[in-house]
Design a protein around this motif. Sequence first.
Motif, PDB file in Angstrom:
ATOM      1  N   GLN A   1      47.727  42.722  29.190  1.00 38.84           N
ATOM      2  CA  GLN A   1      48.027  41.508  28.772  1.00 38.84           C
ATOM      3  C   GLN A   1      49.122  41.619  27.959  1.00 38.84           C
ATOM      4  O   GLN A   1      49.272  42.057  26.885  1.00 38.84           O
ATOM      5  CB  GLN A   1      46.874  40.733  28.228  1.00 38.84           C
TER       6      GLN A   1
ATOM      7  N   LEU B   1      43.348  45.615  29.061  1.00 41.38           N
ATOM      8  CA  LEU B   1      41.815  45.259  29.177  1.00 41.38           C
ATOM      9  C   LEU B   1      41.159  46.106  30.286  1.00 41.38           C
ATOM     10  O   LEU B   1      41.738  46.368  31.282  1.00 41.38           O
ATOM     11  CB  LEU B   1      41.734  43.809  29.673  1.00 41.38           C
TER      12      LEU B   1
ATOM     13  N   GLN C   1      42.736  41.368  41.233  1.00 43.86           N
ATOM     14  CA  GLN C   1      42.968  39.856  41.228  1.00 43.86           C
ATOM     15  C   GLN C   1      44.309  39.644  40.494  1.00 43.86           C
ATOM     16  O   GLN C   1      44.829  40.286  39.584  1.00 43.86           O
ATOM     17  CB  GLN C   1      41.737  39.314  40.413  1.00 43.86           C
TER      18      GLN C   1
ATOM     19  N   PRO D   1      37.334  49.015  46.797  1.00 40.55           N
ATOM     20  CA  PRO D   1      37.395  49.262  45.478  1.00 40.55           C
ATOM     21  C   PRO D   1      38.855  49.043  44.941  1.00 40.55           C
ATOM     22  O   PRO D   1      39.177  49.273  43.904  1.00 40.55           O
ATOM     23  CB  PRO D   1      37.119  50.873  45.460  1.00 40.55           C
TER      24      PRO D   1
ATOM     25  N   PHE E   1      43.920  46.157  33.149  1.00 38.69           N
ATOM     26  CA  PHE E   1      44.801  45.295  33.138  1.00 38.69           C
ATOM     27  C   PHE E   1      45.662  45.068  31.908  1.00 38.69           C
ATOM     28  O   PHE E   1      45.135  45.836  30.927  1.00 38.69           O
ATOM     29  CB  PHE E   1      44.238  43.823  33.212  1.00 38.69           C
TER      30      PHE E   1
ATOM     31  N   GLN F   1      33.569  48.960  41.168  1.00 37.38           N
ATOM     32  CA  GLN F   1      34.998  48.775  40.962  1.00 37.38           C
ATOM     33  C   GLN F   1      35.298  48.594  39.380  1.00 37.38           C
ATOM     34  O   GLN F   1      34.393  48.435  38.502  1.00 37.38           O
ATOM     35  CB  GLN F   1      35.163  47.172  41.478  1.00 37.38           C
TER      36      GLN F   1
ATOM     37  N   ALA G   1      33.633  45.549  38.210  1.00 35.29           N
ATOM     38  CA  ALA G   1      32.583  44.832  39.263  1.00 35.29           C
ATOM     39  C   ALA G   1      31.331  45.377  39.416  1.00 35.29           C
ATOM     40  O   ALA G   1      31.496  46.553  39.604  1.00 35.29           O
ATOM     41  CB  ALA G   1      33.544  44.205  40.407  1.00 35.29           C
TER      42      ALA G   1
ATOM     43  N   HIS H   1      35.978  37.736  22.387  1.00 32.45           N
ATOM     44  CA  HIS H   1      35.130  37.535  23.579  1.00 32.45           C
ATOM     45  C   HIS H   1      35.414  37.988  24.772  1.00 32.45           C
ATOM     46  O   HIS H   1      34.973  38.150  25.949  1.00 32.45           O
ATOM     47  CB  HIS H   1      34.389  36.058  23.972  1.00 32.45           C
ATOM     48  N   GLY H   2      36.931  38.294  24.816  1.00 30.07           N
ATOM     49  CA  GLY H   2      37.566  38.532  25.981  1.00 30.07           C
ATOM     50  C   GLY H   2      37.643  37.479  26.995  1.00 30.07           C
ATOM     51  O   GLY H   2      37.498  36.460  26.683  1.00 30.07           O
ATOM     52  N   LEU H   3      37.627  37.852  28.285  1.00 32.81           N
ATOM     53  CA  LEU H   3      37.681  37.033  29.417  1.00 32.81           C
ATOM     54  C   LEU H   3      36.464  36.724  29.840  1.00 32.81           C
ATOM     55  O   LEU H   3      35.554  37.752  30.264  1.00 32.81           O
ATOM     56  CB  LEU H   3      38.705  37.475  30.523  1.00 32.81           C
TER      57      LEU H   3
ATOM     58  N   LEU I   1      34.065  34.634  32.906  1.00 34.55           N
ATOM     59  CA  LEU I   1      34.011  33.980  34.243  1.00 34.55           C
ATOM     60  C   LEU I   1      33.158  32.550  34.291  1.00 34.55           C
ATOM     61  O   LEU I   1      32.211  32.621  33.999  1.00 34.55           O
ATOM     62  CB  LEU I   1      33.431  34.678  35.119  1.00 34.55           C
TER      63      LEU I   1
ATOM     64  N   LYS J   1      33.552  39.611  41.320  1.00 29.58           N
ATOM     65  CA  LYS J   1      33.322  39.115  39.986  1.00 29.58           C
ATOM     66  C   LYS J   1      33.538  40.181  39.082  1.00 29.58           C
ATOM     67  O   LYS J   1      32.896  41.399  38.946  1.00 29.58           O
ATOM     68  CB  LYS J   1      31.890  38.686  39.644  1.00 29.58           C
ATOM     69  N   LEU J   2      34.534  39.869  38.098  1.00 34.40           N
ATOM     70  CA  LEU J   2      34.773  41.022  37.238  1.00 34.40           C
ATOM     71  C   LEU J   2      34.117  40.695  35.919  1.00 34.40           C
ATOM     72  O   LEU J   2      33.970  39.488  35.231  1.00 34.40           O
ATOM     73  CB  LEU J   2      36.387  41.256  36.961  1.00 34.40           C
TER      74      LEU J   2
ATOM     75  N   GLN K   1      38.682  48.505  36.914  1.00 36.47           N
ATOM     76  CA  GLN K   1      40.159  48.101  36.801  1.00 36.47           C
ATOM     77  C   GLN K   1      40.800  47.978  35.540  1.00 36.47           C
ATOM     78  O   GLN K   1      40.027  47.531  34.451  1.00 36.47           O
ATOM     79  CB  GLN K   1      40.631  46.679  37.562  1.00 36.47           C
TER      80      GLN K   1
ATOM     81  N   TYR L   1      39.246  32.183  40.741  1.00 40.08           N
ATOM     82  CA  TYR L   1      38.220  32.349  39.785  1.00 40.08           C
ATOM     83  C   TYR L   1      38.847  31.543  38.656  1.00 40.08           C
ATOM     84  O   TYR L   1      40.182  31.275  38.549  1.00 40.08           O
ATOM     85  CB  TYR L   1      38.267  34.014  39.346  1.00 40.08           C
TER      86      TYR L   1
ATOM     87  N   TYR M   1      38.776  31.620  34.358  1.00 41.29           N
ATOM     88  CA  TYR M   1      38.000  32.334  33.432  1.00 41.29           C
ATOM     89  C   TYR M   1      38.621  31.615  32.081  1.00 41.29           C
ATOM     90  O   TYR M   1      39.508  30.781  32.076  1.00 41.29           O
ATOM     91  CB  TYR M   1      38.767  33.753  33.172  1.00 41.29           C
TER      92      TYR M   1
ATOM     93  N   PHE N   1      34.871  41.724  31.799  1.00 42.86           N
ATOM     94  CA  PHE N   1      36.153  42.161  30.925  1.00 42.86           C
ATOM     95  C   PHE N   1      35.380  42.832  29.614  1.00 42.86           C
ATOM     96  O   PHE N   1      34.571  42.150  29.114  1.00 42.86           O
ATOM     97  CB  PHE N   1      37.047  41.358  30.708  1.00 42.86           C
ATOM     98  N   GLY N   2      36.020  43.885  29.152  1.00 41.89           N
ATOM     99  CA  GLY N   2      35.766  44.170  27.859  1.00 41.89           C
ATOM    100  C   GLY N   2      37.001  43.171  27.055  1.00 41.89           C
ATOM    101  O   GLY N   2      37.639  42.600  27.412  1.00 41.89           O
ATOM    102  N   GLN N   3      36.742  43.605  25.712  1.00 38.94           N
ATOM    103  CA  GLN N   3      37.554  42.912  24.838  1.00 38.94           C
ATOM    104  C   GLN N   3      39.014  43.347  24.399  1.00 38.94           C
ATOM    105  O   GLN N   3      39.789  42.790  23.900  1.00 38.94           O
ATOM    106  CB  GLN N   3      36.894  42.718  23.318  1.00 38.94           C
TER     107      GLN N   3
END
Lengths: 110, 114
Positions: free
Chosen positions: A37, A86, B103, B99, A35, A31, A90, B41-43, B45, A97-98, A33, B33, B35, A100-102
């Motif tokens: 922000q 972002l 979230q 896919p 996002f 997966q 997954a 560091h970004g997000l 979990l 569970k994702l 995605q 979830y 986070y 993430f990049g920075q």
Amino acid sequence: GQQVQQSPASLVLQEGENAELQCNFSSTATQLQWFYQSPGGSLVSLLSNPSGTKHTGRLTSTTVTKERRSSLHISSSQTTDSGTYLCAIALNYNQGKLIFGQGTKLSIKP
Amino acid sequence: EAAVTQSPRNKVAVTGGKVTLSCNQTNNHNNMYWYRQDTGHGLRLIHYSYGAGSTEKGDIPDGYKASRPSQENFSLILELATPSQTSVYFCASGDWGGPQDTQYFGPGTRLLVL
């Protein structure tokens, strides 16, 4: 090492220019995605694109799974596009569970 | 549109104190979830849940507990808060089966531990 790397870290454009954001990942992703922000902190999903090319509005995402990279193209940028983008992957469909990049911080100047 | 709310939105805590962050979702999603987001560091979990009564450790669970008493509610608990837990915490919910699933995030909670 970091599993999801985004580039550039920041990008400043004039309104009307196109933006190209990159995401590279080190593991096979089931997966992927993108996002958005907002400057205020809220997070929203833009699109899911585990492979191929997907369009929504002024956004186009292209993911080349074998090369473990994805891009997000924003056409005719607007000041309201300013914020942080972002990329997240997954590794397993079932868990959701994702990782993430920075992010890429995009600033669009009027 | 999925609705995820968090409370409190801002919190100041003292080192060694107990902090509970609450999350509520109204869309009957199975998965929830927690986070944290830090500069550089970004997000990341912390904990997640597949449904009422279940909690699973995420990538950085140390110093945190989670509780999922119902489908709608998911709490993050810091039993002994430390300054290193100063951060912005996001709750998210979503079903996960393919896919195109995604979230939905709450507005975030800013936690400052003094």
